[in-house]
Design a protein around this motif. Structure first.
Motif, short mmCIF file in Angstrom:
data_model
loop_
_atom_site.label_atom_id
_atom_site.label_comp_id
_atom_site.label_asym_id
_atom_site.label_seq_id
_atom_site.Cartn_x
_atom_site.Cartn_y
_atom_site.Cartn_z
N LEU A 239 14.33 14.51 -6.53
CA LEU A 239 13.46 15.21 -7.49
C LEU A 239 12.40 16.06 -6.79
N ASN A 240 12.55 16.23 -5.48
CA ASN A 240 11.66 17.10 -4.70
C ASN A 240 10.18 16.67 -4.78
N CYS A 241 9.93 15.38 -4.78
CA CYS A 241 8.55 14.91 -4.81
C CYS A 241 8.28 13.86 -3.73
N LEU A 242 9.18 13.73 -2.76
CA LEU A 242 9.00 12.70 -1.73
C LEU A 242 7.74 12.95 -0.90
N ASP A 243 7.41 14.22 -0.68
CA ASP A 243 6.24 14.54 0.15
C ASP A 243 4.93 14.07 -0.47
N THR A 244 4.89 13.94 -1.78
CA THR A 244 3.65 13.55 -2.46
C THR A 244 3.75 12.18 -3.14
N PRO B 85 0.79 -1.23 0.00
CA PRO B 85 0.00 0.00 0.00
C PRO B 85 0.83 1.28 0.00
N PHE B 86 1.62 1.48 -1.04
CA PHE B 86 2.32 2.74 -1.16
C PHE B 86 2.55 3.07 -2.63
N GLY B 87 3.00 4.33 -2.89
CA GLY B 87 3.06 4.79 -4.27
C GLY B 87 1.67 4.80 -4.85
N MET B 88 1.56 4.71 -6.17
CA MET B 88 0.27 4.53 -6.82
C MET B 88 -0.03 3.04 -6.95
N ARG B 89 1.04 2.24 -7.02
CA ARG B 89 0.91 0.79 -7.11
C ARG B 89 2.28 0.21 -6.82
N ALA B 90 2.33 -0.78 -5.96
CA ALA B 90 3.60 -1.42 -5.62
C ALA B 90 3.37 -2.92 -5.51
N GLU B 91 4.29 -3.70 -6.04
CA GLU B 91 4.10 -5.15 -6.09
C GLU B 91 5.44 -5.86 -6.10
N ALA B 92 5.43 -7.12 -5.72
CA ALA B 92 6.63 -7.94 -5.75
C ALA B 92 6.26 -9.38 -6.08
N ASP B 93 7.18 -10.07 -6.77
CA ASP B 93 6.96 -11.48 -7.09
C ASP B 93 8.27 -12.24 -6.88
N CYS C 257 5.46 11.98 -9.40
CA CYS C 257 6.63 12.82 -9.15
C CYS C 257 6.54 14.05 -10.05
N LEU C 258 5.52 14.88 -9.79
CA LEU C 258 5.28 16.05 -10.63
C LEU C 258 6.29 17.15 -10.38
N GLU C 259 6.52 17.93 -11.40
CA GLU C 259 7.37 19.11 -11.30
C GLU C 259 6.52 20.34 -11.58
N ASP C 260 6.81 21.43 -10.92
CA ASP C 260 6.01 22.66 -11.09
C ASP C 260 5.92 23.09 -12.55
N SER C 261 6.94 22.81 -13.31
CA SER C 261 6.96 23.24 -14.72
C SER C 261 5.97 22.45 -15.58
N TYR C 262 5.61 21.24 -15.11
CA TYR C 262 4.71 20.38 -15.88
C TYR C 262 3.57 19.89 -14.99
N PRO C 263 2.72 20.79 -14.48
CA PRO C 263 1.68 20.39 -13.52
C PRO C 263 0.61 19.48 -14.12
N LYS C 264 0.50 19.44 -15.45
CA LYS C 264 -0.53 18.62 -16.08
C LYS C 264 0.05 17.34 -16.68
#
Length: 229
Positions: free
Chosen positions: A204-209, A139-147, A157-164
């Motif tokens: 990449l300054n996206c750890l918080d999200t 239960p982390f990220g958008m999807r995480a799995e292991a086999d 991992c969005l950047e302010d320059s590319y919000p969309k």
């Protein structure tokens, strides 16, 4: 394992037989490093312990690794380019292991690439593998799995320059000839990969999200966990 992951694994295996190394870190005689020292100290204490448990090794040869800051900058620069879909290997560790009297080559490789948000969503095939005990979700990220062969995590991992931007980062761990099996092996793989993903997300300054916590639990039914794998 999906087709993209199979192709990536084949590429890594082909490279491993060539004994190549990152041009930024040439080694005529590769040194042996501990799990905590590996790949520029990529793995914190818990992940380093899991790497030792998974592989049964205390020392590794760094077959290839990239400096994290430079690697992360390259990832960000490739986000909106066709090359962004290509996997970039951050780290590859190798060692010789005794497999029933035969020497085999252990491999543990971490790589990252950009993926579309839609791909990160859980699909029917994923649910089928989970129900059969072939895959464990976390239960982390958008999807995480292991086999039995590796682990994968998708995270925003969005950047302010590319919000969309509709891209998300995908991290992959590939393993070959490891020692730890079953659910313990899967948990070790996802712990190792999550640690690497957190380092990249922080750079990449996206750890918080990114939703990549330091600790987590699996969400698959433990009764369905395989005895081997």
């Amino acid at each position: 394992m999906d087709a993209c992951r199979k192709l990536a694994m084949c590429a890594i295996l082909a490279l491993s037989t060539m004994g190549c190394s990152d041009s930024n870190h040439p080694r005529e005689e590769p040194s042996h490093v501990s799990a905590s020292q590996a790949c520029g100290s990529l793995f914190p204490k818990e992940a380093a312990r899991e790497l030792e448990s998974l592989t049964g090794q205390a020392k590794f040869t760094e077959d290839n690794y990239a400096e994290i800051k430079r690697f992360s900058t390259g990832l960000r620069n490739s986000e909106l380019s066709p090359e962004g879909w290509e996997e970039r290997e951050l780290c590859r560790l190798v060692a010789k292991v005794d497999a029933g009297g035969r020497t085999k080559r252990l491999i543990a490789s971490v790589s990252f690439s950009w993926s579309d948000t839609e791909v990160a969503k859980s699909r029917r095939e994923t649910n089928r593998k989970v129900s059969k005990g072939e895959l464990t979700l976390y239960p982390f990220g958008m999807r995480a799995e292991a086999d039995t062969d590796g682990a994968a995590v998708y995270f925003s991992c969005l950047e302010d320059s590319y919000p969309k931007s509709t891209k998300v980062l995908r991290g992959d761990l590939w393993t070959l000839n490891t020692k730890l099996t079953g659910q313990a092996g899967r948990s070790a793989r996802i712990t190792i990969l999550n640690a690497a993903a957190r380092k990249i997300a922080r750079q990449l300054n996206c750890l918080d999200t990114a939703n990549l916590p330091e600790t987590f639990h699996k969400i698959s039914d433990p009764q369905r966990s395989p005895k081997n794998g």
